[in-house]
Design a protein around this motif. Sequence first.
Motif, PDB file in Angstrom:
ATOM      1  N   PHE A  46       0.810  -1.400   0.411  1.00 54.22           N
ATOM      2  CA  PHE A  46       0.000   0.238   0.081  1.00 54.22           C
ATOM      3  C   PHE A  46       1.182   1.165   0.168  1.00 54.22           C
ATOM      4  CE2 PHE A  46      -2.578   3.215   2.264  1.00 54.22           C
ATOM      5  CZ  PHE A  46      -3.676   2.991   0.896  1.00 54.22           C
ATOM      6  N   ASN A  47       1.925   1.705   1.104  1.00 52.45           N
ATOM      7  CA  ASN A  47       2.766   2.517   0.499  1.00 52.45           C
ATOM      8  C   ASN A  47       3.191   2.543  -0.225  1.00 52.45           C
ATOM      9  OD1 ASN A  47       1.952   3.414   3.262  1.00 52.45           O
ATOM     10  ND2 ASN A  47       3.175   2.471   3.974  1.00 52.45           N
ATOM     11  N   ASN A  48       3.566   1.476  -1.158  1.00 50.06           N
ATOM     12  CA  ASN A  48       4.539   1.720  -2.070  1.00 50.06           C
ATOM     13  C   ASN A  48       3.610   1.488  -3.575  1.00 50.06           C
ATOM     14  OD1 ASN A  48       6.622   2.018  -0.621  1.00 50.06           O
ATOM     15  ND2 ASN A  48       6.805  -0.613  -0.416  1.00 50.06           N
ATOM     16  N   ALA A  49       3.100   1.681  -3.672  1.00 49.38           N
ATOM     17  CA  ALA A  49       2.222   1.204  -4.454  1.00 49.38           C
ATOM     18  C   ALA A  49       2.073   2.510  -6.145  1.00 49.38           C
ATOM     19  CB  ALA A  49       0.308   1.809  -4.055  1.00 49.38           C
ATOM     20  N   GLY A  50       2.291   3.010  -5.519  1.00 44.72           N
ATOM     21  CA  GLY A  50       3.144   4.400  -7.022  1.00 44.72           C
ATOM     22  C   GLY A  50       4.194   4.141  -7.802  1.00 44.72           C
ATOM     23  N   TYR A  51       5.916   3.481  -6.902  1.00 49.55           N
ATOM     24  CA  TYR A  51       6.603   2.986  -7.224  1.00 49.55           C
ATOM     25  C   TYR A  51       6.214   1.557  -7.750  1.00 49.55           C
ATOM     26  CZ  TYR A  51      10.609   0.505  -6.837  1.00 49.55           C
ATOM     27  OH  TYR A  51      12.029  -0.013  -7.742  1.00 49.55           O
ATOM     28  N   ILE A  52       5.446   0.441  -7.690  1.00 50.75           N
ATOM     29  CA  ILE A  52       5.015  -0.376  -7.671  1.00 50.75           C
ATOM     30  C   ILE A  52       4.789  -0.262  -8.961  1.00 50.75           C
ATOM     31  CG2 ILE A  52       3.682  -3.269  -8.213  1.00 50.75           C
ATOM     32  CD1 ILE A  52       4.033  -2.678  -5.053  1.00 50.75           C
ATOM     33  N   ARG A  53       3.549   0.171  -8.761  1.00 49.61           N
ATOM     34  CA  ARG A  53       3.023   0.896 -10.339  1.00 49.61           C
ATOM     35  C   ARG A  53       4.259   1.313 -11.596  1.00 49.61           C
ATOM     36  NH1 ARG A  53       0.899   5.397 -12.272  1.00 49.61           N
ATOM     37  NH2 ARG A  53      -0.781   5.951 -14.323  1.00 49.61           N
ATOM     38  N   GLU A  54       4.671   1.836 -11.316  1.00 44.08           N
ATOM     39  CA  GLU A  54       5.950   2.616 -12.227  1.00 44.08           C
ATOM     40  C   GLU A  54       6.863   1.820 -12.536  1.00 44.08           C
ATOM     41  OE1 GLU A  54       5.365   6.031 -13.843  1.00 44.08           O
ATOM     42  OE2 GLU A  54       3.885   5.669 -12.719  1.00 44.08           O
ATOM     43  N   ALA A  55       6.909   0.923 -11.830  1.00 45.53           N
ATOM     44  CA  ALA A  55       8.084  -0.690 -12.418  1.00 45.53           C
ATOM     45  C   ALA A  55       7.485  -1.157 -13.111  1.00 45.53           C
ATOM     46  CB  ALA A  55       8.561  -1.091 -10.871  1.00 45.53           C
ATOM     47  N   ILE A  56       6.632  -1.468 -13.043  1.00 52.13           N
ATOM     48  CA  ILE A  56       5.513  -2.533 -14.004  1.00 52.13           C
ATOM     49  C   ILE A  56       5.217  -1.912 -15.326  1.00 52.13           C
ATOM     50  CG2 ILE A  56       2.925  -3.264 -14.511  1.00 52.13           C
ATOM     51  CD1 ILE A  56       3.122  -4.066 -11.139  1.00 52.13           C
ATOM     52  N   LEU A  61       6.098  -5.390 -18.325  1.00 51.55           N
ATOM     53  CA  LEU A  61       5.779  -6.372 -17.214  1.00 51.55           C
ATOM     54  C   LEU A  61       4.346  -7.036 -17.343  1.00 51.55           C
ATOM     55  CD1 LEU A  61       7.453  -6.249 -13.223  1.00 51.55           C
ATOM     56  CD2 LEU A  61       8.349  -7.408 -15.455  1.00 51.55           C
ATOM     57  N   VAL A  62       3.151  -6.886 -17.616  1.00 49.15           N
ATOM     58  CA  VAL A  62       1.761  -6.140 -18.087  1.00 49.15           C
ATOM     59  C   VAL A  62       1.275  -5.269 -18.864  1.00 49.15           C
ATOM     60  CG1 VAL A  62      -0.476  -6.504 -16.985  1.00 49.15           C
ATOM     61  CG2 VAL A  62       1.477  -7.546 -15.754  1.00 49.15           C
ATOM     62  N   ARG A  63       0.375  -6.206 -19.813  1.00 48.15           N
ATOM     63  CA  ARG A  63       0.477  -4.913 -20.713  1.00 48.15           C
ATOM     64  C   ARG A  63      -1.106  -4.427 -21.266  1.00 48.15           C
ATOM     65  NH1 ARG A  63       3.197  -8.140 -25.639  1.00 48.15           N
ATOM     66  NH2 ARG A  63       5.537  -7.924 -25.172  1.00 48.15           N
ATOM     67  N   GLN A  64      -0.735  -3.625 -19.857  1.00 52.13           N
ATOM     68  CA  GLN A  64      -2.449  -3.171 -19.314  1.00 52.13           C
ATOM     69  C   GLN A  64      -2.377  -1.379 -19.311  1.00 52.13           C
ATOM     70  OE1 GLN A  64      -5.456  -4.826 -19.607  1.00 52.13           O
ATOM     71  NE2 GLN A  64      -4.675  -6.365 -19.678  1.00 52.13           N
ATOM     72  N   SER A  65      -3.441  -1.115 -19.387  1.00 52.26           N
ATOM     73  CA  SER A  65      -3.661   0.448 -19.586  1.00 52.26           C
ATOM     74  C   SER A  65      -2.579   0.600 -17.559  1.00 52.26           C
ATOM     75  CB  SER A  65      -4.699   0.999 -19.342  1.00 52.26           C
ATOM     76  OG  SER A  65      -5.271   0.906 -18.371  1.00 52.26           O
ATOM     77  N   PRO A  66      -2.015   2.272 -17.183  1.00 53.49           N
ATOM     78  CA  PRO A  66      -2.067   2.168 -15.834  1.00 53.49           C
ATOM     79  C   PRO A  66      -3.048   2.127 -14.777  1.00 53.49           C
ATOM     80  CG  PRO A  66      -1.226   3.778 -17.216  1.00 53.49           C
ATOM     81  CD  PRO A  66      -1.704   2.860 -18.042  1.00 53.49           C
TER      82      PRO A  66
END
Length: 160
Positions: A46-56, A61-66
């Motif tokens: 939860f605290n690193n959700a933004g970082y995880i999103r940007e890394a993906i 790693l996943v071909r989906q919309s942000p």
Amino acid sequence: MLLINQTIMKNIEKINSWGDRHHPKIIDVIRILVGLLLIIKGYVYFNNAGYIREAIIQYKLVRQSPDVIMAIIYYTTYIQLVGGVLIFLGLSTRLASICVLPIIVGAVFFVNVLEPYFNSELWLSVLVLALLLLFIIEGSGKLSLDYLLSDFKKTVTNKN
């Protein structure tokens, strides 16, 4: 169809009854620790959700919309947090374990296998996966709110 449903329910009741009769106290302590681990992991995600999103997005790693990626991150985070709390408290442990199971399976087979062989997260995920399967069979145990509430329910019912 009705016969199949009755057979399934009888099997579930047998598993539930067996799990209640054969439940060492150490499994309750392990259940509490696994619940705590899931709560901590959910909090970290939860605290690193933004970082995880940007890394993906950056590593594709996943071909989906942000937005879909963020929805998946929030879904897995909340399921881990809520499932971890329920497992920690021993409240609907089987249901919580079933809900958390797909996330841990994904961690074992899709996320952690990309790392080298000596990946501690992989082994932790495999251990948690095995323990969740055990909790689905064994249930909550005596050190749980399920047991406390069922005991309270029996006491109230016997008074009436």
